[in-house]
Enzyme design. Structure first.
Site, PDB file in Angstrom:
ATOM      1  N   ASP A   1       6.564  -6.887 -10.432  1.00 44.68           N
ATOM      2  CA  ASP A   1       5.354  -8.102  -9.000  1.00 44.68           C
ATOM      3  C   ASP A   1       5.773  -6.523  -7.784  1.00 44.68           C
ATOM      4  O   ASP A   1       6.561  -5.756  -8.028  1.00 44.68           O
ATOM      5  CB  ASP A   1       6.174  -8.803  -8.146  1.00 44.68           C
ATOM      6  CG  ASP A   1       6.989  -9.828  -9.406  1.00 44.68           C
ATOM      7  OD1 ASP A   1       5.624 -10.872  -9.728  1.00 44.68           O
ATOM      8  OD2 ASP A   1       7.711 -10.255  -9.450  1.00 44.68           O
TER       9      ASP A   1
ATOM     10  N   ASP B   1       5.327  -5.820  -3.904  1.00 46.54           N
ATOM     11  CA  ASP B   1       4.948  -6.677  -2.097  1.00 46.54           C
ATOM     12  C   ASP B   1       4.199  -5.607  -1.874  1.00 46.54           C
ATOM     13  O   ASP B   1       4.018  -4.176  -1.285  1.00 46.54           O
ATOM     14  CB  ASP B   1       6.597  -6.886  -1.674  1.00 46.54           C
ATOM     15  CG  ASP B   1       7.009  -7.761  -2.552  1.00 46.54           C
ATOM     16  OD1 ASP B   1       5.795  -8.892  -3.326  1.00 46.54           O
ATOM     17  OD2 ASP B   1       7.332  -7.658  -2.398  1.00 46.54           O
TER      18      ASP B   1
ATOM     19  N   ASP C   1      17.034  -4.628   3.646  1.00 47.01           N
ATOM     20  CA  ASP C   1      18.410  -4.833   3.589  1.00 47.01           C
ATOM     21  C   ASP C   1      19.537  -3.350   3.005  1.00 47.01           C
ATOM     22  O   ASP C   1      20.323  -3.467   3.163  1.00 47.01           O
ATOM     23  CB  ASP C   1      19.199  -6.341   2.247  1.00 47.01           C
ATOM     24  CG  ASP C   1      18.145  -6.403   0.931  1.00 47.01           C
ATOM     25  OD1 ASP C   1      16.690  -5.131   1.327  1.00 47.01           O
ATOM     26  OD2 ASP C   1      17.575  -6.741   0.366  1.00 47.01           O
TER      27      ASP C   1
END
Length: 491
Positions: A106, A108, A186
């Protein structure tokens, strides 16, 4: 939506007064706004006031990342955003894994376009999420997650940012610029941005250095960031297990203390996190780290209290090890089997307790299963599509020893037979039950029809747990089982 837009414009206007000198320079830049109409001042263009981070730009010749390794769908999303006058970067795990030589599934995209602005560029796109709104842009068969640059939640108004009494972020739809977005992520290794404009990597938090040192490091104060979202504690462990990294001491220090905050996370969300933790090919290592940092009892308390029993610990480890092996071999895995293994030690213990009180084994198993499953649902959800097969796997453990007559043939035709058989082998491997029954079922599956019939005839009458045939009906069934040709009668 209208109130949100007004508040953003107001904040942008107030801050632009204090940065008049900078705005003069900005005004000299050519206008790249699309001709479809003026774009409202985007909060994504605000300068972060909190970050003193120094941006590191890694030029094309100094990194191994190539756009050939990025999915065509992600590149298409970036191109459309850039052609519309917006910034667009590949961000997060995709950049991290490519730098480590991996092959991300994936990608992003981060942009300064708001979800509403980005949605206009992609047919069939959907805005999802409440805590933080994002866009799902569908390009062919792929769905690319498009996120707007985030700002600090304290800059937002009540309808944009909310926190619980424990400090957990309930809503975080405050937008910012590239730098503020980087410091709001994060971990440093997840805050790397790759752009096709110059093919550079932008690093504001030292992520490149931490990748070289193989460290998982929290951006900002770890205790504050964990309180904002306790799931970050699970993510720290997951990335450490997946990448083979160490958790930086300051990042690891608050984990024991703040582990109870996981009780504040919705069970449905924790179910999704458990699948990422234990069904990504690194489940056994993740399990050990979760135990080390005392996070495991807040996910599977009934399993945790049974781990002093060597057989329960062996079964749990073996189940996770088998799952890892199947995933790495591209074999099918299901949460139903994994949950069955994790909860079985408590179910088995409760069944024995009820049996000692005089309740027959089958009703005792049903009661034990209901009690342990209900207790687990308080911590992690178990959708019915998984909880029902899980219960069937448990139920068949008491049926597999009974092989007389046609039972063995009927059991092998059961939809859950293969899972129940694998579970039986798991119990034998852990030492919970004596070995032997699993081997019988292994051979039974490998034989032809006549050999299977002979195996059933040879089952000892005093075999384990009810294999002895009882009553006229069973004896008659056995006599009528074969015809003169020795074949099974057709139905």
């Amino acid at each position: 939506m209208f109130n949100t837009l007004i508040s953003r414009i107001k904040r942008w206007h107030d801050k632009s007064k204090s940065a008049e000198g900078d705005s003069t320079a900005e005004s000299s830049r050519p206008d790249t706004t699309p001709s479809r109409g003026p774009r409202p001042p985007s909060p994504g263009r605000k300068k972060s006031k909190r970050s003193n981070n120094t941006r590191t730009v890694v030029p094309r010749g100094d990194h191994c990342l190539s756009r050939r390794d990025v999915s065509r769908a992600a590149l298409t999303v970036m191109k459309r955003l850039q052609e519309a006058g917006f910034e667009a970067y590949i961000v997060g795990g995709g950049v991290r894994d490519l730098l480590l030589g991996g092959h991300p599934k994936d990608f992003d995209v981060a942009t300064d376009a708001t979800p509403e602005q980005a949605k206009q560029l992609f047919r069939g796109a959907r805005i999802v999420g409440r805590r933080f709104r994002i866009l799902h842009a569908r390009i062919g068969r792929e769905v690319i997650e498009v996120t707007t640059f985030r700002g600090h939640h304290s800059d937002g108004e009540a309808h944009e940012a909310q926190q619980s009494e424990h400090g957990m972020l309930l809503r975080d739809n405050v937008y910012g610029d590239l730098e503020s977005d980087a410091v709001r992520r994060d971990f440093t290794v997840n805050a790397l941005y790759y752009t096709t404009n110059g093919f550079e990597i932008h690093d504001y938090t030292g992520g490149i250095q931490d990748i070289e040192q193989r460290l998982i490091r929290m951006i900002g104060d770890p205790e504050t960031r964990y309180k904002e979202d306790p799931v970050r504690m699970l993510r720290a462990v997951r990335f450490a297990a997946k990448l083979g990294f160490d958790i930086e001491p300051g990042t690891a220090a608050p984990l024991h203390k703040l582990a109870p905050l996981l009780r504040n996370i919705a069970p449905a969300r924790l179910f999704d996190e458990v699948l990422k933790l234990l069904m990504s090919g690194n489940g056994e290592r993740t399990f050990e780290l979760l135990r080390e940092y005392e996070l495991w009892p807040h996910l599977f308390p009934d399993n945790a209290r049974m781990l002093d029993n060597p057989e329960a610990l062996a079964l749990t480890r073996q189940a996770l090890r088998n799952t890892d092996t199947r995933i790495r071999s591209d074999q099918r895995v299901t949460p139903a089997f994994l949950y069955a293994a994790l909860l079985w030690p408590a179910v088995n213990s409760e069944q024995k307790f009820l049996t000692e009180k005089g309740i027959p084994p089958v009703p005792a198993l049903a009661q034990a299963a209901q009690k342990i499953t209900s207790a687990q649902l308080v911590h992690t959800a178990i959708p019915k599509r998984f909880s029902m097969p899980m219960r069937e796997i448990w139920d068949m453990q008491s049926r597999l020893p009974r092989r007389g007559g046609e039972r063995a043939f009927r059991l092998m035709e059961h939809p859950r037979f293969r899972a129940a058989y694998d579970f039986l082998l798991l119990r034998e491997d852990s030492g919970e039950i004596p070995s032997g029954l699993g081997q019988w079922w292994t051979e039974f599956q490998q034989q032809d029809e006549e050999q299977r019939l002979q195996m059933v005839r040879d089952v000892p009458r005093n075999g384990p747990r009810g294999s002895k045939s009882r009553g006229r009906r069973n004896r008659g069934g056995r006599r009528n089982r074969t015809n003169k040709g020795g074949e099974r009668p057709s139905n």
